[in-house]
Enzyme design. Structure first.
Site, PDB file in Angstrom:
ATOM      1  N   HIS A   1       0.837  -1.211   0.000  1.00 35.06           N
ATOM      2  CA  HIS A   1       0.000   0.000   0.000  1.00 35.06           C
ATOM      3  C   HIS A   1       0.868   1.256   0.000  1.00 35.06           C
ATOM      4  O   HIS A   1       0.586   2.220  -0.707  1.00 35.06           O
ATOM      5  CB  HIS A   1      -0.874   0.053   1.257  1.00 35.06           C
ATOM      6  CG  HIS A   1      -1.888  -1.043   1.381  1.00 35.06           C
ATOM      7  ND1 HIS A   1      -2.071  -1.763   2.538  1.00 35.06           N
ATOM      8  CD2 HIS A   1      -2.787  -1.521   0.490  1.00 35.06           C
ATOM      9  CE1 HIS A   1      -3.038  -2.639   2.359  1.00 35.06           C
ATOM     10  NE2 HIS A   1      -3.488  -2.520   1.127  1.00 35.06           N
TER      11      HIS A   1
ATOM     12  N   LYS B   1     -16.273  -6.633   5.094  1.00 41.92           N
ATOM     13  CA  LYS B   1     -15.415  -7.757   5.481  1.00 41.92           C
ATOM     14  C   LYS B   1     -15.046  -7.610   6.949  1.00 41.92           C
ATOM     15  O   LYS B   1     -15.144  -6.513   7.514  1.00 41.92           O
ATOM     16  CB  LYS B   1     -14.170  -7.860   4.595  1.00 41.92           C
ATOM     17  CG  LYS B   1     -13.308  -6.616   4.487  1.00 41.92           C
ATOM     18  CD  LYS B   1     -12.109  -6.945   3.586  1.00 41.92           C
ATOM     19  CE  LYS B   1     -11.506  -5.718   2.947  1.00 41.92           C
ATOM     20  NZ  LYS B   1     -10.479  -5.971   1.967  1.00 41.92           N
TER      21      LYS B   1
ATOM     22  N   ARG C   1      -2.338  -5.784  -8.297  1.00 44.83           N
ATOM     23  CA  ARG C   1      -1.372  -6.875  -8.178  1.00 44.83           C
ATOM     24  C   ARG C   1      -1.567  -7.817  -9.370  1.00 44.83           C
ATOM     25  O   ARG C   1      -1.631  -7.377 -10.476  1.00 44.83           O
ATOM     26  CB  ARG C   1      -1.554  -7.599  -6.842  1.00 44.83           C
ATOM     27  CG  ARG C   1      -0.985  -6.817  -5.669  1.00 44.83           C
ATOM     28  CD  ARG C   1      -1.552  -7.276  -4.370  1.00 44.83           C
ATOM     29  NE  ARG C   1      -2.986  -7.019  -4.335  1.00 44.83           N
ATOM     30  CZ  ARG C   1      -3.779  -7.273  -3.302  1.00 44.83           C
ATOM     31  NH1 ARG C   1      -3.279  -7.814  -2.226  1.00 44.83           N
ATOM     32  NH2 ARG C   1      -5.074  -6.988  -3.357  1.00 44.83           N
TER      33      ARG C   1
ATOM     34  N   SER D   1      -3.196  -7.804   2.868  1.00 45.62           N
ATOM     35  CA  SER D   1      -3.386  -7.641   4.312  1.00 45.62           C
ATOM     36  C   SER D   1      -3.911  -8.943   4.927  1.00 45.62           C
ATOM     37  O   SER D   1      -3.539  -9.287   6.049  1.00 45.62           O
ATOM     38  CB  SER D   1      -4.371  -6.505   4.593  1.00 45.62           C
ATOM     39  OG  SER D   1      -3.830  -5.278   4.190  1.00 45.62           O
TER      40      SER D   1
HETATM   41  P1  ADP Z   1      -9.785  -2.966  -0.412  1.00 49.73           P
HETATM   42  O1  ADP Z   1     -10.541  -3.564   0.704  1.00 49.73           O
HETATM   43  O2  ADP Z   1     -10.338  -1.671  -0.914  1.00 49.73           O
HETATM   44  O3  ADP Z   1      -9.382  -3.903  -1.521  1.00 49.73           O
HETATM   45  P2  ADP Z   1      -7.082  -2.996   0.532  1.00 49.73           P
HETATM   46  O4  ADP Z   1      -6.668  -2.332   1.773  1.00 49.73           O
HETATM   47  O5  ADP Z   1      -6.968  -4.479   0.469  1.00 49.73           O
HETATM   48  O6  ADP Z   1      -8.496  -2.452   0.307  1.00 49.73           O
HETATM   49  O7  ADP Z   1      -6.298  -2.387  -0.708  1.00 49.73           O
HETATM   50  C1  ADP Z   1      -6.394  -1.032  -1.090  1.00 49.73           C
HETATM   51  C2  ADP Z   1      -5.815  -0.863  -2.476  1.00 49.73           C
HETATM   52  O8  ADP Z   1      -4.440  -1.199  -2.458  1.00 49.73           O
HETATM   53  C3  ADP Z   1      -6.452  -1.752  -3.532  1.00 49.73           C
HETATM   54  O9  ADP Z   1      -6.462  -1.051  -4.770  1.00 49.73           O
HETATM   55  C4  ADP Z   1      -5.523  -2.932  -3.611  1.00 49.73           C
HETATM   56  O10 ADP Z   1      -5.577  -3.581  -4.867  1.00 49.73           O
HETATM   57  C5  ADP Z   1      -4.199  -2.234  -3.402  1.00 49.73           C
HETATM   58  N1  ADP Z   1      -3.194  -3.147  -2.857  1.00 49.73           N
HETATM   59  C6  ADP Z   1      -3.316  -4.012  -1.832  1.00 49.73           C
HETATM   60  N2  ADP Z   1      -2.162  -4.701  -1.631  1.00 49.73           N
HETATM   61  C7  ADP Z   1      -1.291  -4.245  -2.568  1.00 49.73           C
HETATM   62  C8  ADP Z   1       0.054  -4.562  -2.932  1.00 49.73           C
HETATM   63  N3  ADP Z   1       0.721  -5.525  -2.284  1.00 49.73           N
HETATM   64  N4  ADP Z   1       0.628  -3.900  -3.958  1.00 49.73           N
HETATM   65  C9  ADP Z   1      -0.068  -2.967  -4.626  1.00 49.73           C
HETATM   66  N5  ADP Z   1      -1.343  -2.617  -4.373  1.00 49.73           N
HETATM   67  C10 ADP Z   1      -1.951  -3.246  -3.349  1.00 49.73           C
END
Ligand code: ADP
Length: 169
Positions: A17, A41, A90, A128
């Site tokens: 992130h 979630k 990703r 995460s």
């Molecule tokens: P959400 O619940 O909105 O998917 P996340 O916190 O999982 O929220 O992710 C927020 C954003 O960051 C999303 O666009 C997700 O694809 C991106 N993201 C999550 N992990 C990574 C990573 N390892 N590398 C790049 N982008 C990521």
């Protein structure tokens, strides 16, 4: 002045992130990292905690602000005057979901663009949810999150001092 919002659950924020946030901050005049208050979630950290972990990670960047939102991200984007929504991509599995959301958001707010940045290769397999699973089992996550996030995870899972930096089994 071009503003963008980078929304997500960030439960908790990872180096993946942060990589996206830092790169997005270099593209826009102002980046607002927007923590999604109540995603559909199960969450480990409260909204306040997720905001605070993010603030500790990015607070030093002058053009980055941290906020949180409830409801539609396009409404939040309008409220703060953002022209773009930043998302991180990703592997291909993210694409379908992000594409669907982008089209829905475009339908809701044609004036807001969705900008997707590709993940850095090192964070390709970092999520995460997987991070939490590994942290709960005492595996090493020290190269995947900032120190304060590793400490927060350790506290949540009530792990002993040496955990979350221990390699292997
Ligand atoms: P959400 O619940 O909105 O998917 P996340 O916190 O999982 O929220 O992710 C927020 C954003 O960051 C999303 O666009 C997700 O694809 C991106 N993201 C999550 N992990 C990574 C990573 N390892 N590398 C790049 N982008 C990521």
């Amino acid at each position: 002045m071009t503003k963008a919002v980078y929304p997500g659950s960030f439960d908790p924020v990872t180096n993946g992130h942060l990589d996206i946030a830092v790169r997005a901050a270099s593209l826009f005049d102002e980046l607002i990292v927007a923590v999604y208050d109540a995603p559909p979630k199960h969450l480990l950290f409260t909204t306040d905690q997720r905001v605070e972990l993010m603030r500790q990670a990015l607070g030093h960047l002058p053009n980055v602000k941290i906020g949180f939102f409830t409801g539609l991200i396009v409404d939040y984007a309008h409220k703060v005057g953002a022209r773009a929504i930043v998302r991180g991509l990703r592997m291909s599995s993210d694409f379908e979901h992000e594409f669907e959301m982008a089209l829905m958001n475009k339908n809701l707010a044609p004036d807001v663009e969705v900008v997707c940045l590709m993940t850095a290769v090192d964070f390709q397999f970092l999520s995460s949810s997987l991070l939490k699973e590994v942290a709960q089992l005492g595996g090493s996550i020290s190269n995947l999150v900032p120190k304060h996030v590793a400490a927060a995870l350790k506290k949540k899972y009530s792990l002993p001092e040496e955990s979350v930096s221990r390699k292997g089994g």
